[in-house]
Design an enzyme around this catalytic site. Structure first.
Site, PDB file in Angstrom:
ATOM      1  CE  LYS A 116      -0.654  -0.201  -4.518  1.00 10.03           C
ATOM      2  NZ  LYS A 116       0.004   0.404  -3.356  1.00 10.03           N
TER       3      LYS A 116
HETATM    4  C1  LIG Z   1      -0.096   2.113  -3.456  1.00 15.70           C
HETATM    5  C2  LIG Z   1      -1.132   3.146  -3.608  1.00 15.70           C
HETATM    6  C3  LIG Z   1      -0.822   4.460  -4.013  1.00 15.70           C
HETATM    7  C4  LIG Z   1       0.567   5.008  -4.135  1.00 15.70           C
HETATM    8  O1  LIG Z   1       1.441   4.289  -4.851  1.00 15.70           O
HETATM    9  P1  LIG Z   1       3.020   4.393  -4.531  1.00 15.70           P
HETATM   10  O2  LIG Z   1       3.617   3.634  -5.656  1.00 15.70           O
HETATM   11  O3  LIG Z   1       3.236   3.766  -3.191  1.00 15.70           O
HETATM   12  O4  LIG Z   1       3.387   5.829  -4.550  1.00 15.70           O
HETATM   13  C5  LIG Z   1      -1.861   5.340  -4.225  1.00 15.70           C
HETATM   14  N1  LIG Z   1      -3.124   4.992  -4.035  1.00 15.70           N
HETATM   15  C6  LIG Z   1      -3.472   3.768  -3.622  1.00 15.70           C
HETATM   16  C7  LIG Z   1      -4.906   3.441  -3.461  1.00 15.70           C
HETATM   17  C8  LIG Z   1      -2.484   2.811  -3.378  1.00 15.70           C
HETATM   18  O5  LIG Z   1      -2.843   1.594  -2.955  1.00 15.70           O
END
Ligand SMILES: *Cc1c(COP(=O)(O)O)cnc(C)c1O
Length: 384
Positions: free
Chosen positions: A185
């Site tokens: 992210k």
């Molecule tokens: C990364 C992501 C998640 C989940 O996040 P985690 O921290 O990996 O559990 C959920 N929805 C979207 C759209 C994502 O990109």
């Protein structure tokens, strides 16, 4: 990236000061949830205009807690998009509710809000939009629908830190807003997440749900009224997040610069004439993306070997790409719930043809050009 090095599609960038801060936490004698998490939550709350924020071990747990806070469970329907990381749908299932997938807008690749409204039934309790690649939906229209139909909104803003709707940052308004700080992210804790809420009472319930539901009173009192899970963030992870937050503005700026370079390089390499579709521009009718990803749609059905052949050729040229995401309703589990091919054609076409190109702050402009030139040459070779 060195000339000889492999260019991944994403790469976290943790500075020396953050690494030192993590060492300090490790040496401090307190490594799980404590002062670093509190400081991280306070900084996040500032970022979101003073709204209550709690940090979590990941963005999946964050969304599950949000659904529980909204009282969503067995027999309820939650409307969402099939063009997302499967976590979005999985958490709806995990609280016992039913995910209702609706069609997406081919330009934004996000929920088509007319389709959302059409899918509302007496069982619908919440809307769960996803801001793919960081691009928000039309937030005015989303909340107008929610208000008119009496629905909660749980925003899967996992990819949308520092994205905006008009002048307002995503998370600084709305109902329950969930972010992820997973390694890919825009800012990361390695793993982590946070939930922005409406009231201190909601935040208190969230705090309980992230640690077994435990309520402590005095020095030795303990009770559980509602059983919770175990999804607290550690101070080690929070220290990474604090370091990243300080650089959020630079990170967002650099990503916007690189995205602009992509638009220029894509035009120079004549990608649209090969049938390659580009993402919506940075500022799309009030929505400003944080450029979490730069994604193209390939003319998959006309390429010998399809998308996989393009990915292989790019990999051979030292360029990493990703698929975000195959349409969730076509996974085996969701088919077993009754979802079928052909029911959401735009989402399915995007799922088959979307490709994430490398985009991360430490990339160079020359990398962007090389990616676009290699992609153009590959598609020319494979087009049938
Ligand atoms: C990364 C992501 C998640 C989940 O996040 P985690 O921290 O990996 O559990 C959920 N929805 C979207 C759209 C994502 O990109």
């Amino acid at each position: 990236m060195t000339e000889a090095g492999f260019l991944p599609f994403a790469r976290p960038d943790i500075d020396a000061a953050t690494i030192a801060a993590v060492s300090d936490v490790l040496a401090s004698g307190w490594i799980t949830t404590g002062p670093q998490v509190q400081a991280f939550e306070a900084r996040l709350s500032e970022l979101f205009g003073g709204r209550p924020v709690r940090a979590f071990a990941n963005g999946t747990a964050t969304m599950e807690v949000a659904l529980r806070l909204a009282g969503i469970g067995a027999g309820d329907e939650v409307i969402t998009t099939p063009v997302t990381w499967v976590a979005t749908a999985n958490v709806i299932v995990s609280v016992g509710a039913r995910p209702v997938f609706v069609e997406v807008d081919p330009r934004t690749r996000n929920l088509d809000l007319a389709a959302v409204e059409a899918a509302i039934t007496p069982r619908t309790r919440a809307l769960m939009p996803v801001y793919l690649a960081g691009l928000p939906v039309d937030m005015d229209r989303l909340y107008a629908i929610a208000r008119r139909r009496g629905l909660r909104v749980i925003e899967d803003a996992a990819q949308a830190i520092d994205s905006r709707w008009r002048a307002a940052r995503i998370g600084s308004f709305g109902d329950l807003v969930s972010f992820s700080f997973q390694a890919n992210k825009n800012i990361t804790c390695a793993e982590g997440g946070c939930l922005v809420m409406n009231t201190p009472a909601e935040a208190e319930r969230a705090e309980r749900l992230r640690l077994q539901g435990v309520v402590r009173t005095g020095l030795d009192g303990m009770d559980v009224e509602v059983p919770g899970g175990k999804s607290n963030l550690s101070d080690v992870h929070a220290a990474i997040g604090l370091g990243q937050l300080q650089r959020l503005k630079q990170i967002t700026q650099r990503r916007a610069e690189l995205a602009q370079q992509y638009f220029d390089a894509v035009a120079a390499a004549d990608l649209p004439s090969l049938g390659i579709e580009l993402p919506a521009p940075t500022d799309a009718g009030g929505a400003t993306t944080n450029w979490h990803m730069f994604q193209v749609l390939l003319p998959t059905d006309r390429l010998a070997g399809g998308r996989a052949a393009v990915m292989q050729a790019l990999r051979d040229a030292g360029i990493g790409t990703g698929v975000h995401y195959p349409a969730v309703h076509l996974f085996t589990y969701y088919r077993q719930l009754g979802w079928r091919d052909g029911t959401l054609p735009q989402a399915e076409r995007i799922g088959r043809s979307i490709l994430t190109l490398p985009l991360f702050p430490a990339m160079r402009s020359s990398d962007v050009e090389r990616v676009c030139q290699t992609l153009a040459a590959t598609c020319k070779r494979l087009l049938t």
